[in-house]
Design a protein around this motif. Sequence first.
Motif, short mmCIF file in Angstrom:
data_model
loop_
_atom_site.label_atom_id
_atom_site.label_comp_id
_atom_site.label_asym_id
_atom_site.label_seq_id
_atom_site.Cartn_x
_atom_site.Cartn_y
_atom_site.Cartn_z
N GLU B 18 3.88 -1.80 -2.43
CA GLU B 18 4.35 -2.84 -3.36
C GLU B 18 3.37 -4.00 -3.53
O GLU B 18 3.75 -5.03 -4.08
N VAL B 21 3.04 -4.36 -7.19
CA VAL B 21 4.26 -4.93 -7.78
C VAL B 21 4.21 -6.46 -7.68
O VAL B 21 4.53 -7.18 -8.62
N LEU B 31 8.84 0.45 -8.34
CA LEU B 31 8.81 1.74 -7.65
C LEU B 31 9.76 2.71 -8.35
O LEU B 31 10.83 2.32 -8.83
N ALA B 44 4.68 3.92 -7.22
CA ALA B 44 4.72 2.86 -8.23
C ALA B 44 4.61 3.48 -9.62
O ALA B 44 3.99 4.54 -9.79
#
Lengths: 260, 77
Positions: B18, B21, B31, B44
Amino acid sequence: MVALDIKDMEIVYRHPDSLVDISTHYCPGCTHGIAHRLVAEVIDEMGLAKRTIGVASVGCSAFSYNYFDFDFVQSPHGRAPAMATGVKRSRPDRIVFTYQGDGDMISIGAGEIIAAAGRGENITVIFLNNANYGMTGGQMAPTTLPGMKTTSSPNGRDVEQTGYPILASELLATQQGASYIARRSLHDPKNIRMAKKAIRLAFETQVRGLGFSMVELLSTCPTNWHMTPANATKWLEEKMLPYYPIGDYKVHPELSELKV
Amino acid sequence: MPLRGTIVVDENLCKACELCVEACPQHVIGLNAEIITPRGFHPAHLIKDECTGCGICALVCPEAAITVYREKRGAQG
């Protein structure tokens, strides 16, 4: 979502050629992967892949020979600079670099690294500082911050008993033989870009035959710090950066004019 | 209208850490809970259209799993 046809688009970023296209053994979010990628990108950009020899150390970085697509040797614990010296002296036309962690380079290998810097060996050292021994389960390393809890300092590092963290960049910058010593961090996009430039300069140092070069990369260890990868980058920024300030500690005059 | 881009994530490499992200300036990466990779992660993927192809996700990716594409300049009609 509207599907875009990637055939008509330009590639902004793709997997570097010098990095093998396999999954690494590193934990999710470990910045070792970023350091690997930056080294591979720099080797690709400089066109050195055919004549580079890497020296892997002991620790999480031990398996780095699996991930780089050029020649690699594996050295005993802490002895990577000594081995790199041998490789470089027998094959001076090769580009030789070591890839070491903090437990390897500045604890058991502290003698080797200081001697290599003092001799001004024409090698490059990529040093990852994640403030603990990652592979063996997060024990206290010489770089562990004061008060930081690890599995072997459960009440936090007590500086009265175990001393203060060793500042590797400042230490090596005092050596006459060192030509390029810099500390960078891998916690956000801007610092990653700066780290790549430092790695490029370190390899330029070696290509120009100026002597010893070392880049210290502040790194996260989400598993042993018991944090999510995103929280680990924040912790690095808040706690490690004040103790380990990023910057250039020694730059050869010939390098300071170089634009990379 | 800014240039548009897209990303392709190698599902064999992504470990769902992440970091992309968190880093994405457009907040368009998430995700994918519908896919489980061979290593047991949700990889992802793009969740919205607004990707500009800036490449910051690829810059922070520890696995070099992301290939970033961007429209060529002048390609917009």
